[in-house]
Write an enzyme that holds these catalytic residues in place. Structure first.
Site, short mmCIF file in Angstrom:
data_model
loop_
_atom_site.label_atom_id
_atom_site.label_comp_id
_atom_site.label_asym_id
_atom_site.label_seq_id
_atom_site.Cartn_x
_atom_site.Cartn_y
_atom_site.Cartn_z
N HIS A 1 35.18 -16.70 87.40
CA HIS A 1 34.42 -17.42 88.43
C HIS A 1 35.11 -17.27 89.78
CE1 HIS A 1 37.07 -21.04 88.84
NE2 HIS A 1 37.50 -20.59 87.68
N ARG A 15 34.71 -27.15 86.54
CA ARG A 15 33.40 -26.92 87.18
C ARG A 15 32.60 -25.84 86.47
NH1 ARG A 15 36.07 -25.38 92.74
NH2 ARG A 15 37.34 -24.30 91.18
N CYS A 52 38.61 -19.13 91.75
CA CYS A 52 39.42 -19.51 90.60
C CYS A 52 40.85 -19.80 91.08
CB CYS A 52 39.43 -18.39 89.56
SG CYS A 52 40.40 -18.78 88.09
N CYS A 101 37.09 -19.62 81.91
CA CYS A 101 38.19 -20.37 82.52
C CYS A 101 38.09 -21.85 82.14
CB CYS A 101 38.13 -20.22 84.04
SG CYS A 101 39.53 -20.99 84.89
N ASP A 122 38.55 -24.23 84.06
CA ASP A 122 38.10 -24.97 85.25
C ASP A 122 36.97 -25.95 84.90
OD1 ASP A 122 36.64 -25.54 87.77
OD2 ASP A 122 38.05 -24.11 88.62
CO CO Z 1 39.45 -20.58 87.09
#
Ligand code: CO
Length: 208
Positions: free
Chosen positions: A97, A45, A100, A41, A43
């Site tokens: 994750h 993080r 999400c 992803c 993302d």
């Molecule tokens: Co995500």
């Protein structure tokens, strides 16, 4: 994050690398031979290399919203073809994750513009596993399970490609489904039984 600081960080990183190995960048420029293709992803993080402790040159990386492998997405399909048929990676990882935002947004009634068709693929995952997901009363647990099932379905999409089917026949390439738990930092192997899944879907998706 301060943009000027990024360039200062880069200078210290170069100095650090050269202190350990003066030939570091000379060797890095010779080419790459990664063993793993990682699809994760976007993302901020979930940093692919950092959470795996991987060094430059070790992992070929593709990231998009909610770690999707849509059958008609030229970007992810090109990445798979290049990694599998040219770089000859032996492992493909789809890493989702928990928490999400992409997965959560997909299940809410909101017009998100261009994100609608992208995230609709996640609603398809829900539809395929509706009975199991509807039986989970706790909303947080339900989303966590949807994240896992989304990883599984994207792994299945990988198995549908001719490059992977060929590589499976030739060198038994393996596909792994993982989830990163942001709460604990733990990387979880979903232990998806791909030999069995492959047998189950090949009747329908066999290309070669
Ligand atoms: Co995500």
């Amino acid at each position: 994050m301060n943009i000027a600081q990024i360039f200062r960080n880069n200078e210290s990183w170069i100095a650090e690398k050269l202190k350990v190995d003066p030939e570091y960048f000379k060797n890095l420029s010779k080419g790459q031979n990664p063993e793993v293709l990682y699809i994760g992803c976007s993302d901020s993080r979930v940093t692919a290399e950092e959470l795996m402790g991987a060094k430059p040159g070790e992992v070929f990386v593709h990231r998009n919203i909610a770690n999707m492998v849509p059958n008609t997405d030229l970007s992810v399909m090109s990445v798979i073809t290049y990694a599998v048929s040219h770089l000859k990676v032996n492992h493909i990882v789809v890493c989702g994750h928990y928490y999400c935002t992409g997965v959560k947004s997909a299940m809410q009634s909101a017009d998100l513009g261009i994100l609608n068709p992208w995230l609709r693929n996640i609603r398809d995952v829900y539809r395929l596993h509706k009975d199991e997901l509807d039986s989970i009363a706790d909303t947080e647990e339900k989303y966590k399970r949807l994240v896992e099932l989304n990883v599984q379905e994207q792994c299945v999409n990988i198995l549908k490609t001719s490059d992977v089917q060929k590589a499976y026949k030739e060198r038994h390439i393996t596909v792994h489904g993982w989830v990163f738990d942001i709460h604990s930092g733990k990387l979880i192997d979903l232990q998806i039984d791909f030999d069995n899944i492959l047998k189950g879907i090949m009747e329908i998706y066999r290309i070669i």
